[in-house]
Design an enzyme around this catalytic site. Structure first.
Site, PDB file in Angstrom:
ATOM      1  CG  ASP A 175      -1.802  -1.202   1.319  1.00 46.90           C
ATOM      2  OD1 ASP A 175      -2.606  -1.398   0.397  1.00 46.90           O
ATOM      3  OD2 ASP A 175      -1.669  -1.954   2.307  1.00 46.90           O
ATOM      4  CG  ASP A 229       1.802   4.765  14.637  1.00 50.82           C
ATOM      5  OD1 ASP A 229       2.709   5.173  13.876  1.00 50.82           O
ATOM      6  OD2 ASP A 229       1.086   3.783  14.364  1.00 50.82           O
ATOM      7  CG  ASP A 273      -0.926   4.846   3.469  1.00 51.28           C
ATOM      8  OD1 ASP A 273      -1.709   4.324   2.650  1.00 51.28           O
ATOM      9  OD2 ASP A 273      -0.669   4.339   4.577  1.00 51.28           O
TER      10      ASP A 273
END
Length: 496
Positions: A84, A163, A86
């Site tokens: 993926d 995070d 992002d």
């Protein structure tokens, strides 16, 4: 080759001292900007998703800033192929939506945009900020964020809201530069999971960050920094505040994506496994139960490496099997004293319902998985009856026979008396597998023919192929995409 060695080869070898000084500055100041130019890293444009590049190009032409960020950069630096890509931008979700007609805004509490190119989805998030704006950032009594749509002005502010440091490394496609504000490159090179900000505050904001820390440690083989690991045992109980739908998705990520065994070990080490599977508390010191789970997870990890799909219902059948057996035994003891005893099958059904009902309080098991689990466990009672050939043939024709037999065969490694039944059913299993492969080949051939015709029709009508976005979707594909989006929103606790 270790992760650390891989990272070392991804960056210029003379960077060690630079990365170390940057990390030291981060510890002193909380943030320190580090930029690596194209001569200091080996990220090749050819390794990037063409659709992600198209999104960045579209945003840039519209006057916005846009960067690749997160797991895709981490994977590229470790020599892996990202699944993926992002994108992080200063454009708001509404502005992104106006730039791309093939996009949809997802969620309300935490808005993101999915830009869709056929089956490829590029996730676009707006820069976040740590500023406290009550109307846009709201917490519950425990400090857990229930709404977070405070947008930032730049990637420095955005980096503070991410995070872990290894997930806060940005890539500027236009300049071919890496940007790091929290020593993520240093931590990546040293195999360290380090949370950004105060660990207790960040875990209170979103308890799932504890699971993510443990999952990344298991997946990457990295160690957690002391400050990242220290609060988990005490704060793990906060996971009970997270929606059961979201925890179901997190459990799938932990155990079905190739690192289940390591996840099991580290979750046990920090006391989190029994929070996710409360019934396990009675078996934590039982080596046979642990060995059963570990063997099943090792097999699942191997399947994943072979590009075979692992199913949630099989995972839960494994995790809850010992709990189910204990419940059946307890109910049978009570049944023995009844004036009118009930059948073994009814006892099993009652035990199943009780076990699933208790587990659903923590992880919301979907109905499809519920049914598949029930079928798997029900067949465990029937596979030891091989007295009638017609019944055996009928049983083997069931769509769920092979999955149930896989579970039965798994049990036989720990329950030797089942071996003779495994030998009896194996030929039935082999034939069922052969028929399934034939059916799959025919279906794929039919699908290929359908898509070829569809591509020609779309190209003739629009001049574009069917991978351009929403325009090419038929009703079934649209419903499937929307269903996946709804499931994602529910799992992330984004529905109002």
């Amino acid at each position: 080759m270790t992760e650390k060695n891989k990272i070392t080869t991804a960056l210029s070898p003379d960077l060690n001292e630079i990365l170390k000084k940057n990390k030291e500055q981060v510890k002193k100041s909380g943030q320190a900007r580090l930029v690596l130019n194209k001569d200091q890293h080996n990220i090749a444009r050819s390794a990037l998703s063409p659709h992600a590049l198209k999104v960045i190009d579209g945003l840039t032409k519209a006057g916005f800033k846009a960067y690749l960020v997160g797991g895709c950069i981490r994977d590229l630096l470790t020599g892996k192929s990202p699944k993926d890509f992002d994108v992080s931008t200063n454009a708001t979700p509404e502005q992104v939506r106006r730039v791309f007609s093939n996009s949809r805004i997802i969620g309300r509490r935490f808005k993101i945009v999915h830009v869709v190119y056929g089956k490829d989805i590029i996730e676009v998030t707006t820069f976040r900020s740590s500023k406290q704006i009550p109307a846009k950032r709201q917490s519950d009594g425990s400090g857990m964020l229930v709404r977070d749509n405070v947008y930032g002005r730049n990637i420095q502010e955005d980096a503070e809201r991410r995070d872990f440091t290894i997930n806060a490394i940005y890539y500027d496609v236009k300049k071919n530069e890496l940007l790091d504000f929290h020593g993520g490159l240093y931590d990546l090179c040293h195999g360290t999971i380090d949370i950004i900000g105060d660990p207790a505050v960040r875990y209170a904001e979103d308890p799932v960050r504890m699971i993510r820390a443990l999952r990344f440690s298991a997946k990457l083989g990295f160690k957690m920094s002391r400050r990242t690991a220290a609060p988990i045992k005490e704060m793990g109980i906060n996971l009970n505040q997270v929606s059961n739908a979201r925890l179901f998705e997190e459990v799938n990520k932990l155990f079905l994506t190739g690192h289940g065994l390591e996840s099991f070990k580290i979750l046990n080490r920090y006391g989190v496994f029994e929070i996710l599977f409360p019934g396990y508390r009675n078996f934590g010191n039982n080596p046979i139960v642990s060995e059963f789970i570990e063997y099943a997870l090792a097999s699942s990890d191997e399947r994943f490496q072979q590009d075979k799909r692992n199913m949630p219902h099989f995972l839960y059948a494994v995790m809850l099997w010992s709990i189910f057996q204990e419940r059946v035994f307890s109910l049978q003891q009570s049944n023995d004293s009844r004036i009118t005893p009930i059948s073994v099958r009814r006892i099993a059904e009652r035990a199943f319902s009780e076990v699933i009902e208790e587990q659903n309080l923590v992880t919301a098991i979907p109905m499809s998985s519920y049914i598949s689990m029930k079928n798997t466990w029900t067949l465990q009672l029937l596979l030891t009856d091989i007295s009638e050939e017609d019944k055996c043939a009928a049983l083997a024709s069931k769509s769920y026979f092979r999955g149930a037999f896989d579970f039965f065969k798994l049990r036989s490694r720990f329950e030797p008396y089942l071996t003779r039944f495994v030998e009896f059913w194996q030929p039935y299993y082999n034939e069922s597998s052969r028929q399934a492969e034939l059916s799959k080949a025919k279906k794929e051939e039919k699908e290929q023919s359908r898509f070829s015709k569809k591509d020609k029709a779309v190209k003739a009508r629009t001049g574009r192929d069917s991978s351009s976005g929403f325009e090419s979707e038929d009703a079934a594909e649209k419903n499937d995409r929307l269903a996946r989006a709804r499931a994602w929103r529910i799992s992330m606790n984004l529905e109002p």
